[in-house]
Each structure stands twice: as C-alpha cells, then as structure tokens.
Design a protein around this motif. Sequence first.
Motif, PDB file in Angstrom:
ATOM      1  N   GLU A  29       0.817  -1.200   0.057  1.00 10.64           N
ATOM      2  CA  GLU A  29       0.014  -0.167   0.087  1.00 10.64           C
ATOM      3  C   GLU A  29       0.808   1.150  -0.120  1.00 10.64           C
ATOM      4  N   SER A  30       0.665   1.992  -0.866  1.00 14.62           N
ATOM      5  CA  SER A  30       1.010   3.624  -0.841  1.00 14.62           C
ATOM      6  C   SER A  30       0.036   4.621  -0.228  1.00 14.62           C
ATOM      7  N   LEU A  31       0.584   5.271   0.923  1.00 17.47           N
ATOM      8  CA  LEU A  31      -0.316   5.784   1.770  1.00 17.47           C
ATOM      9  C   LEU A  31       0.359   7.406   1.754  1.00 17.47           C
ATOM     10  N   THR A  32      -0.488   8.441   1.777  1.00 18.05           N
ATOM     11  CA  THR A  32      -0.055   9.880   2.018  1.00 18.05           C
ATOM     12  C   THR A  32      -0.855  10.060   3.413  1.00 18.05           C
ATOM     13  N   VAL A  33       0.245  10.409   4.286  1.00 18.32           N
ATOM     14  CA  VAL A  33      -0.355  10.591   5.863  1.00 18.32           C
ATOM     15  C   VAL A  33       0.100  12.138   6.247  1.00 18.32           C
ATOM     16  N   ALA A  34      -1.166  12.724   6.667  1.00 21.44           N
ATOM     17  CA  ALA A  34      -0.856  14.272   6.947  1.00 21.44           C
ATOM     18  C   ALA A  34      -1.089  14.074   8.606  1.00 21.44           C
ATOM     19  N   ASP A  40       7.071   9.278  13.761  1.00 21.52           N
ATOM     20  CA  ASP A  40       8.125   8.739  13.194  1.00 21.52           C
ATOM     21  C   ASP A  40       7.341   7.178  12.634  1.00 21.52           C
ATOM     22  N   PRO A  41       7.309   7.085  11.304  1.00 24.04           N
ATOM     23  CA  PRO A  41       6.599   5.812  10.489  1.00 24.04           C
ATOM     24  C   PRO A  41       6.886   4.695  11.277  1.00 24.04           C
ATOM     25  N   GLU A  42       8.293   4.383  11.064  1.00 22.16           N
ATOM     26  CA  GLU A  42       8.814   3.095  11.586  1.00 22.16           C
ATOM     27  C   GLU A  42       8.259   2.512  13.128  1.00 22.16           C
ATOM     28  N   THR A  43       8.260   3.663  13.950  1.00 19.91           N
ATOM     29  CA  THR A  43       7.894   3.641  15.353  1.00 19.91           C
ATOM     30  C   THR A  43       6.499   3.203  15.412  1.00 19.91           C
ATOM     31  N   PHE A  54       8.128  -0.271   4.225  1.00 21.13           N
ATOM     32  CA  PHE A  54       9.130  -0.554   3.114  1.00 21.13           C
ATOM     33  C   PHE A  54       9.773   0.635   2.750  1.00 21.13           C
ATOM     34  N   TYR A  55       9.094   1.878   2.615  1.00 17.30           N
ATOM     35  CA  TYR A  55       9.601   3.079   2.272  1.00 17.30           C
ATOM     36  C   TYR A  55       9.062   4.180   2.800  1.00 17.30           C
ATOM     37  N   ALA A  56       9.516   5.145   3.262  1.00 17.02           N
ATOM     38  CA  ALA A  56       8.985   6.585   3.682  1.00 17.02           C
ATOM     39  C   ALA A  56       9.885   7.847   3.159  1.00 17.02           C
ATOM     40  N   SER A  57       9.005   8.805   2.623  1.00 14.64           N
ATOM     41  CA  SER A  57       9.616  10.012   2.123  1.00 14.64           C
ATOM     42  C   SER A  57       8.516  11.315   2.714  1.00 14.64           C
ATOM     43  N   THR A  58       9.341  12.268   2.932  1.00 10.84           N
ATOM     44  CA  THR A  58       8.683  13.479   3.466  1.00 10.84           C
ATOM     45  C   THR A  58       8.428  14.095   2.245  1.00 10.84           C
ATOM     46  N   VAL A  59       7.146  14.610   2.273  1.00  8.42           N
ATOM     47  CA  VAL A  59       6.552  15.544   1.116  1.00  8.42           C
ATOM     48  C   VAL A  59       6.629  17.047   1.672  1.00  8.42           C
ATOM     49  N   PRO A  60       7.566  17.890   0.803  1.00  9.20           N
ATOM     50  CA  PRO A  60       7.728  19.559   1.252  1.00  9.20           C
ATOM     51  C   PRO A  60       6.345  20.199   1.619  1.00  9.20           C
ATOM     52  N   ASN A  65       3.241  23.403  10.889  1.00  9.73           N
ATOM     53  CA  ASN A  65       2.557  22.490  11.941  1.00  9.73           C
ATOM     54  C   ASN A  65       1.888  21.207  11.088  1.00  9.73           C
ATOM     55  N   LEU A  66       2.391  21.001  10.040  1.00  9.26           N
ATOM     56  CA  LEU A  66       1.900  19.903   9.179  1.00  9.26           C
ATOM     57  C   LEU A  66       3.131  19.003   8.898  1.00  9.26           C
ATOM     58  N   ASP A  67       2.900  17.583   9.184  1.00  6.52           N
ATOM     59  CA  ASP A  67       4.044  16.623   8.918  1.00  6.52           C
ATOM     60  C   ASP A  67       3.293  15.804   7.965  1.00  6.52           C
ATOM     61  N   LEU A  68       3.969  15.741   6.582  1.00  7.70           N
ATOM     62  CA  LEU A  68       3.278  15.249   5.392  1.00  7.70           C
ATOM     63  C   LEU A  68       4.462  14.069   4.877  1.00  7.70           C
ATOM     64  N   ARG A  69       3.842  12.953   4.968  1.00 10.69           N
ATOM     65  CA  ARG A  69       4.648  11.831   4.639  1.00 10.69           C
ATOM     66  C   ARG A  69       4.010  10.745   3.410  1.00 10.69           C
ATOM     67  N   ARG A  70       4.864  10.463   2.575  1.00 11.16           N
ATOM     68  CA  ARG A  70       4.369   9.195   1.758  1.00 11.16           C
ATOM     69  C   ARG A  70       4.976   7.832   2.346  1.00 11.16           C
ATOM     70  N   LEU A  71       4.301   6.887   2.474  1.00  9.63           N
ATOM     71  CA  LEU A  71       4.800   5.734   2.873  1.00  9.63           C
ATOM     72  C   LEU A  71       4.135   4.671   2.084  1.00  9.63           C
ATOM     73  N   THR A  72       5.285   3.691   2.021  1.00 11.00           N
ATOM     74  CA  THR A  72       4.956   2.396   1.219  1.00 11.00           C
ATOM     75  C   THR A  72       5.253   1.396   2.292  1.00 11.00           C
TER      76      THR A  72
END
Length: 216
Positions: A29-34, A40-43, A54-60, A65-72
């Motif tokens: 699954e590919s998720l965009t989490v706001a 910390d996605p791994e934790t 599997f993989y995580a990246s931060t979306v600028p 006040n917003l933590d936006l990440r793409r997670l696989t």
Amino acid sequence: MAKLYRELDEPRSIELDNAFYVEDGTWIESLTVASDADFDPETILAEIPGTSLFYASTVPTASENLDLRRLTILATESYPFVLSLILRQEAIPNRIVLQNGSFEIVATTRDWDRFRSMADAVQETLGEFDLLAVSRNEEPGEPLDSGRLTEVLVSKLTEEQLAVLETAYDHGYFDIPREASATDLAEELGVAQSTASERLRTAERTLLELIYGPRE
C-alpha cells in the motif's frame, strides 16, 4: 489505515494512493499521511501487527505544523478491506481517504445497479454507508494515484508560492464568499500586499500550466 490513524497523536488524514494485492490477505500500500504532530512511521507501524514499512519520504510543505509523508507499507488486511469491497463490485476507486474518523470514498461504477450493489456491500460489512453525492458522467475518472498530483505540485512550486497557497486556503480566501482578502494574506505572511498578490497569481498560473500546458 484505521489502526494507523488511531496511533497518530494528531491525525489530519490518511489517503490510500495505491495498493497491490500480494497473497494471503497481504497488500502493498502507498499512503499519504498528514498529521498536525511530528511522527516516526517506523515506530508507529511497529505497534500495528501485520504491517511493516518498506519506504518513507517526506513531502515538502510550507506549514510548520504539518507533517506530510508518503509511506509504502506491507499490510495484512483482514476482511473486509474497504478497497476489496469496491473492487469486487467492478467499481473504479478514484479516491479513498480517512479523515475526521470516517472514510470518504469516490468511486465510479458502470451503472446504478452496480453502484447499489457496492453500497449494499459496504453497508452490510462495515455497518454504515452515507451517500454524499452522485453524478452521471461519461468519463470514469482516474484511478487511485494517477499521477501523484501532490508531489508534482510541490516540485513545481517555490516555498513562497506554497506558503501563500496554503495560507489562502486555510484562511478561506478561495471560499465563496471570501473569508479573507489579499491584505489579510499579506499580514499573515508578513509581506507587502503586492508581494502576496504576485506570489498568489504566479502560483495559480503554475497550477494552470500543469493542467493546460504553457501558453504559446
């Protein structure tokens, strides 16, 4: 998605961008989490049985006040998985997002009977279904994650343009009627009104170029 949402301290939304079935109830699954709080996605995923990162990246983003990440992730989904309910009814999932504690789904079906079957399946298995809107369209709409719009946009816009767009959106500048003026945006950003207006117009032009292409 629901378990991840509950693990976040201040979740804003989780969007299912894409998913591929592997086997035995396991999906990639590919998720965009706001979230309004850093996470910390791994934790967090370590606390959810049957999931692994599997993989995580931060979306600028211009918002501090917003933590936006793409997670696989690899996730074992117990039946019923909302995506599988949609696909089993031969529907096209256009958007699946979890926010404010509820799933909001945009899907395209071949006809009304197929839509009714999908709605009944969701109602029977998940216990609740509210129809917010329905429209008839010859175009089915794009499936999940057809172009990763978020990442395309943030790669084309400067930090100043992102900041003025987010500020304008958050303060109701695009609402009808408007809840904020260009002067309000300038004061919030700490710049001159002419500067705020110029950045906003430039950002809007960039968005239109992405849709229609550059002007001749």
